[in-house]
Design a protein around this motif. Structure first.
Motif, PDB file in Angstrom:
ATOM      1  N   GLY A 152      43.465 -22.760  10.620  1.00 26.00           N
ATOM      2  CA  GLY A 152      43.479 -23.051   9.190  1.00 26.00           C
ATOM      3  C   GLY A 152      42.160 -22.825   8.488  1.00 26.00           C
ATOM      4  N   SER A 153      41.095 -22.567   9.249  1.00 26.37           N
ATOM      5  CA  SER A 153      39.792 -22.357   8.611  1.00 26.37           C
ATOM      6  C   SER A 153      39.538 -20.880   8.330  1.00 26.37           C
ATOM      7  CB  SER A 153      38.660 -22.949   9.452  1.00 26.37           C
ATOM      8  OG  SER A 153      38.503 -22.237  10.655  1.00 26.37           O
ATOM      9  N   ASP A 154      40.617 -20.115   8.248  1.00 28.55           N
ATOM     10  CA  ASP A 154      40.497 -18.701   7.919  1.00 28.55           C
ATOM     11  C   ASP A 154      40.679 -18.453   6.430  1.00 28.55           C
ATOM     12  OD1 ASP A 154      43.163 -19.511   8.094  1.00 28.55           O
ATOM     13  OD2 ASP A 154      43.869 -17.520   8.656  1.00 28.55           O
ATOM     14  N   LYS A 155      40.924 -19.492   5.680  1.00 23.29           N
ATOM     15  CA  LYS A 155      41.127 -19.392   4.230  1.00 23.29           C
ATOM     16  C   LYS A 155      39.873 -19.875   3.510  1.00 23.29           C
ATOM     17  CE  LYS A 155      45.587 -18.545   4.931  1.00 23.29           C
ATOM     18  NZ  LYS A 155      45.563 -17.965   6.247  1.00 23.29           N
ATOM     19  N   GLY A 156      39.544 -19.240   2.413  1.00 19.99           N
ATOM     20  CA  GLY A 156      38.375 -19.660   1.644  1.00 19.99           C
ATOM     21  C   GLY A 156      37.265 -18.638   1.713  1.00 19.99           C
ATOM     22  N   ASP A 157      36.068 -19.067   1.385  1.00 16.86           N
ATOM     23  CA  ASP A 157      34.903 -18.199   1.323  1.00 16.86           C
ATOM     24  C   ASP A 157      34.344 -17.975   2.727  1.00 16.86           C
ATOM     25  OD1 ASP A 157      32.749 -16.695   0.463  1.00 16.86           O
ATOM     26  OD2 ASP A 157      31.581 -18.446  -0.186  1.00 16.86           O
ATOM     27  N   THR A 158      34.954 -17.060   3.439  1.00 19.53           N
ATOM     28  CA  THR A 158      34.548 -16.788   4.813  1.00 19.53           C
ATOM     29  C   THR A 158      34.611 -15.293   5.087  1.00 19.53           C
ATOM     30  OG1 THR A 158      35.018 -17.231   7.141  1.00 19.53           O
ATOM     31  CG2 THR A 158      36.913 -17.209   5.662  1.00 19.53           C
ATOM     32  N   LYS A 159      33.731 -14.851   5.957  1.00 21.10           N
ATOM     33  CA  LYS A 159      33.739 -13.456   6.385  1.00 21.10           C
ATOM     34  C   LYS A 159      34.395 -13.322   7.760  1.00 21.10           C
ATOM     35  CE  LYS A 159      29.757 -12.002   3.695  1.00 21.10           C
ATOM     36  NZ  LYS A 159      28.431 -11.428   3.721  1.00 21.10           N
ATOM     37  N   ALA A 160      34.988 -14.412   8.222  1.00 18.15           N
ATOM     38  CA  ALA A 160      35.648 -14.397   9.525  1.00 18.15           C
ATOM     39  C   ALA A 160      36.940 -13.592   9.436  1.00 18.15           C
ATOM     40  CB  ALA A 160      35.948 -15.820   9.964  1.00 18.15           C
ATOM     41  N   LYS A 161      37.096 -12.651  10.372  1.00 15.96           N
ATOM     42  CA  LYS A 161      38.322 -11.857  10.429  1.00 15.96           C
ATOM     43  C   LYS A 161      39.437 -12.664  11.096  1.00 15.96           C
ATOM     44  CE  LYS A 161      36.282  -7.239  10.845  1.00 15.96           C
ATOM     45  NZ  LYS A 161      36.174  -6.065  11.740  1.00 15.96           N
ATOM     46  N   ALA A 162      40.656 -12.374  10.736  1.00 13.07           N
ATOM     47  CA  ALA A 162      41.818 -13.046  11.337  1.00 13.07           C
ATOM     48  C   ALA A 162      41.875 -12.810  12.846  1.00 13.07           C
ATOM     49  CB  ALA A 162      43.098 -12.566  10.672  1.00 13.07           C
ATOM     50  N   ASP A 163      41.217 -11.767  13.313  1.00 11.86           N
ATOM     51  CA  ASP A 163      41.207 -11.464  14.746  1.00 11.86           C
ATOM     52  C   ASP A 163      40.606 -12.599  15.572  1.00 11.86           C
ATOM     53  OD1 ASP A 163      42.349  -9.029  14.200  1.00 11.86           O
ATOM     54  OD2 ASP A 163      40.486  -7.882  14.390  1.00 11.86           O
ATOM     55  N   ILE A 164      39.765 -13.439  14.966  1.00 11.15           N
ATOM     56  CA  ILE A 164      39.192 -14.581  15.696  1.00 11.15           C
ATOM     57  C   ILE A 164      40.309 -15.453  16.244  1.00 11.15           C
ATOM     58  CG2 ILE A 164      37.951 -16.779  15.411  1.00 11.15           C
ATOM     59  CD1 ILE A 164      36.046 -15.263  13.512  1.00 11.15           C
ATOM     60  N   TRP A 165      41.287 -15.731  15.413  1.00 11.73           N
ATOM     61  CA  TRP A 165      42.374 -16.618  15.807  1.00 11.73           C
ATOM     62  C   TRP A 165      43.407 -15.874  16.651  1.00 11.73           C
ATOM     63  CZ3 TRP A 165      39.671 -16.712  11.315  1.00 11.73           C
ATOM     64  CH2 TRP A 165      38.938 -17.871  11.066  1.00 11.73           C
ATOM     65  N   ALA A 166      43.572 -14.589  16.408  1.00  8.48           N
ATOM     66  CA  ALA A 166      44.525 -13.793  17.180  1.00  8.48           C
ATOM     67  C   ALA A 166      44.005 -13.497  18.591  1.00  8.48           C
ATOM     68  CB  ALA A 166      44.829 -12.480  16.450  1.00  8.48           C
ATOM     69  N   ASN A 167      42.692 -13.364  18.723  1.00  3.49           N
ATOM     70  CA  ASN A 167      42.053 -13.035  20.007  1.00  3.49           C
ATOM     71  C   ASN A 167      41.042 -14.119  20.375  1.00  3.49           C
ATOM     72  OD1 ASN A 167      43.364 -10.463  20.013  1.00  3.49           O
ATOM     73  ND2 ASN A 167      41.796  -9.723  18.611  1.00  3.49           N
ATOM     74  N   ASN A 168      41.476 -15.365  20.301  1.00  7.28           N
ATOM     75  CA  ASN A 168      40.543 -16.473  20.456  1.00  7.28           C
ATOM     76  C   ASN A 168      39.828 -16.483  21.801  1.00  7.28           C
ATOM     77  OD1 ASN A 168      39.927 -19.657  20.860  1.00  7.28           O
ATOM     78  ND2 ASN A 168      39.697 -18.929  18.739  1.00  7.28           N
ATOM     79  N   ALA A 169      40.497 -16.084  22.869  1.00  3.79           N
ATOM     80  CA  ALA A 169      39.851 -16.079  24.184  1.00  3.79           C
ATOM     81  C   ALA A 169      38.678 -15.104  24.203  1.00  3.79           C
ATOM     82  CB  ALA A 169      40.853 -15.742  25.281  1.00  3.79           C
ATOM     83  N   ASP A 170      38.849 -13.930  23.617  1.00  5.15           N
ATOM     84  CA  ASP A 170      37.759 -12.956  23.560  1.00  5.15           C
ATOM     85  C   ASP A 170      36.635 -13.469  22.663  1.00  5.15           C
ATOM     86  OD1 ASP A 170      36.621 -10.238  24.104  1.00  5.15           O
ATOM     87  OD2 ASP A 170      36.845 -10.074  21.916  1.00  5.15           O
ATOM     88  N   PHE A 171      37.010 -14.062  21.536  1.00  6.44           N
ATOM     89  CA  PHE A 171      36.004 -14.622  20.635  1.00  6.44           C
ATOM     90  C   PHE A 171      35.179 -15.693  21.348  1.00  6.44           C
ATOM     91  CE2 PHE A 171      34.825 -17.912  17.493  1.00  6.44           C
ATOM     92  CZ  PHE A 171      33.936 -17.167  16.729  1.00  6.44           C
ATOM     93  N   ALA A 172      35.853 -16.585  22.061  1.00  3.65           N
ATOM     94  CA  ALA A 172      35.153 -17.639  22.802  1.00  3.65           C
ATOM     95  C   ALA A 172      34.258 -17.038  23.884  1.00  3.65           C
ATOM     96  CB  ALA A 172      36.155 -18.611  23.404  1.00  3.65           C
ATOM     97  N   ALA A 173      34.713 -15.967  24.519  1.00  5.37           N
ATOM     98  CA  ALA A 173      33.899 -15.299  25.541  1.00  5.37           C
ATOM     99  C   ALA A 173      32.640 -14.692  24.923  1.00  5.37           C
ATOM    100  CB  ALA A 173      34.717 -14.225  26.253  1.00  5.37           C
ATOM    101  N   LYS A 174      32.769 -14.139  23.737  1.00  3.69           N
ATOM    102  CA  LYS A 174      31.596 -13.572  23.055  1.00  3.69           C
ATOM    103  C   LYS A 174      30.619 -14.688  22.666  1.00  3.69           C
ATOM    104  CE  LYS A 174      33.686  -9.284  21.309  1.00  3.69           C
ATOM    105  NZ  LYS A 174      33.345  -8.525  22.469  1.00  3.69           N
ATOM    106  N   ALA A 175      31.134 -15.831  22.236  1.00  6.29           N
ATOM    107  CA  ALA A 175      30.265 -16.973  21.922  1.00  6.29           C
ATOM    108  C   ALA A 175      29.557 -17.452  23.188  1.00  6.29           C
ATOM    109  CB  ALA A 175      31.078 -18.104  21.289  1.00  6.29           C
ATOM    110  N   GLN A 176      30.276 -17.471  24.301  1.00  2.00           N
ATOM    111  CA  GLN A 176      29.686 -17.863  25.583  1.00  2.00           C
ATOM    112  C   GLN A 176      28.596 -16.878  25.998  1.00  2.00           C
ATOM    113  OE1 GLN A 176      30.189 -20.605  27.778  1.00  2.00           O
ATOM    114  NE2 GLN A 176      28.377 -19.693  28.689  1.00  2.00           N
TER     115      GLN A 176
END
Length: 146
Positions: free
Chosen positions: A80-104
């Protein structure tokens, strides 16, 4: 020194609002992550300046702040934090495991930077600083809209 660094890291986590299990409880996750990424951007500039001034030993505490933020990154993108003034792509939520791996990967690289700085080896520290920047770029290319 370590106590001051630990206290500073704890204070930073409290400002973001970390709950049980390390999950962020910030009322506005978009603001929390923007603030965190802005702080991270400033930390990168600070490290660049420190390396340019041959102050390798001072890089460690800055890198420690960055690795602490890296651990929080996945918690700052709740559903739900994909709405509003954000530059986050929807792919973060669609590919959350990869996103978390990149953060790691970022967190791990920042910890490596802290270790390199502790060695006092400027060349190794500069190389690891570049590796940290590479993890930022990798994530931005996939998950940040311009």
């Amino acid at each position: 020194m370590l106590t001051r660094v630990t206290l500073a890291a704890t204070a930073a986590l409290l400002l973001v609002g970390v709950g049980v299990g390390g999950t962020a409880m910030a009322q506005d996750p978009i603001k929390a992550r923007k603030d965190g990424f802005e702080s991270n951007k400033k930390a990168m500039a600070e490290i660049k300046d420190l390396l340019g001034s041959d102050k390798v030993a001072q890089v460690g505490p800055v890198a420690q702040r960055m690795s602490a933020f890296g651990a929080l990154i996945p918690t700052l993108f709740p559903a739900g934090s994909d709405k509003g003034d954000t530059k986050a792509k929807a792919d973060i939520w669609a590919n959350n495991a990869d996103f978390a791996a990149k953060a790691q990967a970022f967190e791990t690289a920042a910890k490596g930077l802290e270790a390199a700085a502790a060695s006092g080896d400027k060349a190794a520290t500069a190389k690891q600083f570049a590796a940290v920047g590479g993890t930022c770029k990798s994530c931005h290319e996939s998950y940040r809209a311009d």
